[in-house]
Enzyme design. Sequence first.
Site, PDB file in Angstrom:
ATOM      1  N   GLY A  26      85.918  75.568  68.672  1.00  4.50           N
ATOM      2  CA  GLY A  26      86.041  74.329  67.905  1.00  4.50           C
ATOM      3  C   GLY A  26      86.721  73.238  68.697  1.00  4.50           C
ATOM      4  N   GLY A  70      92.276  68.257  67.170  1.00  2.37           N
ATOM      5  CA  GLY A  70      92.716  66.881  67.310  1.00  2.37           C
ATOM      6  C   GLY A  70      92.949  66.471  68.748  1.00  2.37           C
ATOM      7  CG  PHE A  71      96.073  67.896  71.199  1.00  2.00           C
ATOM      8  CD1 PHE A  71      97.264  67.851  70.487  1.00  2.00           C
ATOM      9  CD2 PHE A  71      95.804  69.044  71.942  1.00  2.00           C
ATOM     10  CE1 PHE A  71      98.130  68.916  70.509  1.00  2.00           C
ATOM     11  CE2 PHE A  71      96.670  70.101  71.969  1.00  2.00           C
ATOM     12  CZ  PHE A  71      97.841  70.040  71.243  1.00  2.00           C
ATOM     13  CB  VAL A  79      90.178  75.403  69.277  1.00  2.00           C
ATOM     14  CG1 VAL A  79      90.990  76.593  68.796  1.00  2.00           C
ATOM     15  CG2 VAL A  79      90.784  74.104  68.795  1.00  2.00           C
ATOM     16  CE  LYS A 135      95.460  71.490  67.965  1.00  2.00           C
ATOM     17  NZ  LYS A 135      95.847  71.399  66.569  1.00  2.00           N
ATOM     18  CG  ASP A 141      93.763  64.180  60.629  1.00  2.00           C
ATOM     19  OD1 ASP A 141      92.904  63.576  59.938  1.00  2.00           O
ATOM     20  OD2 ASP A 141      93.530  64.606  61.773  1.00  2.00           O
TER      21      ASP A 141
END
Length: 858
Positions: free
Chosen positions: A562, A565-566, A569, A583, A681
């Site tokens: 996946g 956000g940064f 993953v 991640k 978020d």
Amino acid sequence: MALFLLFAASVLLAATAHHVPGQEDFLSIDCGLDAAFSGRMDTYTDIPYESDDPYVDGGENHEISTDQQESGLEADLLTLRSFPTGTRNCYALPAQSGAKYLLRMQFLHGHYDGNKSSSPVQFDLYLGTNYWDTVQNGSYWWSEAVFAAWASWVPVCLLNTGRGTPFVNTLELRQLEDSLYPDVTADLSMSTFERINLGANTTTRYPDDPYDRFWWRRASSSWAYLSTQSPIVQLEHDSFDVPVSVLQTAVTAVGNGTMLNILTWEGYKASLMFKVFLHFADFQKSQLRQFDVYFNDQRLDNYSPTYLTASSVQSSGWSKSPDGMYNVTLAANNVSVLPPMMSAYEIYSLIPHHTQRTFSKDFDTMMSIKHEYGVIKNWMGDPCFPVQYAWSGVKCSNTTDNITRIISLDLSNSNLHGVISDNFTLLTELRFLDLSGNSMNGPIPDSLCKKNANTFIFRYDSDKDMCNGTTSSSLSKKKTTIISIAVVVPMVIVVALVLSCLIWGRKRKPKISTHDPPRVPEPRSAPASIKQNGDHLHNTENRRFTYKELENITSKFKQSIGQGGFGLVYYGRLEDDTEVAVKMRSESSSHGLDEFLAEVNSLTKVHHRNLVSLVGYCWEKTHLALIYEYMARGSLCDQLRGKIGVNETLSWGTRVRIVIESAQGLDYLHKGCSLPIIHRDVKTNNILLDQNLRAKIADFGLCKTYLNDMQTHISTNAAGSAGYMDPEYYHTGWLTESSDVYSFGVVLLEVATGEPPMLPGHGHITQRVKQKIATGKINMVADPNLGGAYDINSMWKFVDTAMACTEDAAIRRPTMAIVVMQLKESLVLEESREDIRVWGSFTSTKGDPLSTFGPSAR
Ligand SMILES: *[C@@H]1O[C@H](CO)[C@@H](O)[C@H](O)[C@H]1NC(C)=O
Ligand SMILES: *[C@@H]1O[C@H](CO)[C@@H](O)[C@H](O)[C@H]1NC(C)=O
Ligand SMILES: *[C@@H]1O[C@H](CO)[C@@H](O)[C@H](O)[C@H]1NC(C)=O
Ligand SMILES: *[C@@H]1O[C@H](CO)[C@@H](O)[C@H](O)[C@H]1NC(C)=O
Ligand SMILES: *[C@@H]1O[C@H](CO)[C@@H](O)[C@H](O)[C@H]1NC(C)=O
Ligand SMILES: *[C@@H]1O[C@H](CO)[C@@H](O)[C@H](O)[C@H]1NC(C)=O
Ligand SMILES: *[C@@H]1O[C@H](CO)[C@@H](O)[C@H](O)[C@H]1NC(C)=O
Ligand SMILES: *[C@@H]1O[C@H](CO)[C@@H](O)[C@H](O)[C@H]1NC(C)=O
Ligand SMILES: *[C@@H]1O[C@H](CO)[C@@H](O)[C@H](O)[C@H]1NC(C)=O
Ligand SMILES: *[C@@H]1O[C@H](CO)[C@@H](O)[C@H](O)[C@H]1NC(C)=O
């Protein structure tokens, strides 16, 4: 034979009478009765009725208008107490914690306000924090509940719902034997819908019924009346203890009929769930009597009431009739010579329980303190719940589990007199106690002095040392003594934060230092061992990984699962085979060190079963990575949009459960720590599901903590994801918990509709749903993939909740705690639908070996 039965009957009756609570155990309150007349005897029952003064704080006494005082009207109905001020007013009735009770309230308006043309008043009743009934008829109304007391006080609240001033004439509390009504437990209460003595001319109550239950008469021309003088035997530990005089009358079919249609009635609230108890005793044993019992789609074949012995039959489970019609029919079978007969029946509706209530010992202690000092504040009902009515000066732990404790008590300037009571020490989780500004005297109890100064703050006026050696002499001349000086001055905020986050968040973790404010972990060398069970990960220290280790864990970043956000993953496995998600921060990520730190910071502070937990991190030169527990079923978004690998549609019940868990996670972020944490978020991509579809909130990269209450929560750089952003935040830049509530409302709408927030050309999901709601058809809103498999009321409740969350004005949105409660109600509705599907059998409570019942053939 007859002689033997007679003998058995008298022995058993004597035994029963012996341990039945008598009227001396009754609490009978004639509301509005002048205290001077307290103790007056009821002419019919000889039960003494007291004034309600000691049990309630507010309200006004009134008498019903004289032209309404018909002769024969029971004296307890003549006076009443009305509550013109305050939305909610409560009585507190003394009880024995854990014991079973019957509570009855009676209402007779009788134009007490002198207005003969006033419209009927309507208001709600709550038993503790649980909705009980709506009083709907000003002429006469009664409400009755059977419940187990969860504390030494029973709060009974009248809620003004904007349709007139609430009032009450009579309150009657009767303790029941523990063996009565086995359905009733600490987690289940029920409200009486009907209790009928068939074949009787009058209403039966005490002394015929030792518990003073009302058995109302009910007449119908389609029934023939029967009665007997013969004694009827009660088996010992009878679950209903129906009075013998009630069993001595019955009804049967008229003429040569073989069918007894006892009732069809309309549930006055279609959403209520009902249960029916039928009571029998045959007293015409000339020939065989055998019949089938039907209750809607349930059926019991070949039932024969026992001769001169009480027996009962009950519907299995709690059921809701789709059309509000209930039908109990007794039909003689082809071998029966006599028509069916029945003596009495009871129908109850379920009072759904909210788990949220104050820890019972804390509640009892608060009531003791209230009475000991005669505290005059708005202290009514449950001290912590509902949140909008929490007692003033009281702060409660904001945990989402069911044990809510009182952690702070501010009784400053409350005009208290007397010594400092030991009762305060019974609030064992208390962290802050302020008794300053009162006229109290006497020493501080040892038990308070001995509390740990690092975790307990105590304010009190005194001119001398009250705790030997604890208070410094330099302070003793000051008016206010503050024990635990070291903590109070510079560290209040830190302590509050640490206490709330560490102590409550990580109760099971033994080595907490309250002097250690939470902070971003410094790079550390010694990796702590990781336990195998993912659920225990958060109990271990966060481990620091090297980049090399990450390569090993992820087999050189082989499998990407996946995009976070940064960065990407990756799937990984630790040495002990624990599955993890790694991640990585990508070089190109716009999110930088700040977000990384924010996330580590939040995750090390907060721990909750519905927040994803951190296993460790990597911080090596330019490599930044976070290692989490692995969530096997991916994100809620994947599940809803049918991503590859997802081949089943989540059922409605599962969807509601998932969002309840997510909501609890968010509620914890908002309330679990003394300073709220805002996620910023919230979206379906950030709600992850484990193998068992248990939901956890993830991605805390944007989250923010208030530093203090005064801080204006202005954030210059807008954050969040398109489609989920709080419109008010967008305009003002004000950041509050309600921004998360908005985003969560969008999540709820996605879950209900199966659609993404933005559909190009069709506008935002809130607009789309609003248009569909306007059609009045919920199936227009619901996800077509559900194939109609959902309870309509559950779906409405859910969508209504979502719409409230997505109100444009932040101030009109509910808190997450309320959202959780409403979603739980939606779940109860859905579960009752699921139950009805698998349900359809009768159970008999006692007496008869015939009583095994299968589902109806229909
Ligand atoms: C009586 O009640 C009606 C309806 O509730 C109200 O319109 C009217 O003003 C009341 N009259 C008085 C005298 O209070
Ligand atoms: C209200 O109570 C009166 C008197 O008991 C009764 O006649 C009437 O039918 C009731 N109305 C409703 C709506 O229950
Ligand atoms: C009902 O009332 C009638 C007369 O009013 C009486 O004859 C009969 O015995 C009563 N029945 C019962 C069960 O009390
Ligand atoms: C009941 O049936 C019997 C025999 O069939 C008959 O004689 C009697 O009249 C019937 N009674 C009524 C009330 O219909
Ligand atoms: C009540 O149930 C019985 C037995 O199932 C049935 O014969 C009767 O028609 C039903 N009555 C109503 C009003 O639904
Ligand atoms: C009574 O009904 C049962 C089932 O409905 C049937 O099996 C039986 O033969 C019947 N008996 C008589 C005497 O009609
Ligand atoms: C607590 O308060 C009650 C009065 O409500 C009093 O009777 C009792 O003695 C107090 N208990 C202690 C431990 O002080
Ligand atoms: C939870 O905490 C907030 C402040 O963060 C407070 O306003 C609220 O009343 C608390 N809720 C309960 C039930 O104590
Ligand atoms: C909290 O809930 C659990 C499980 O539902 C239950 O076992 C426990 O007794 C509850 N505790 C309280 C104080 O209600
Ligand atoms: C304070 O001193 C008195 C008398 O010496 C003693 O009885 C009491 O236990 C002391 N209290 C504390 C908290 O040390």
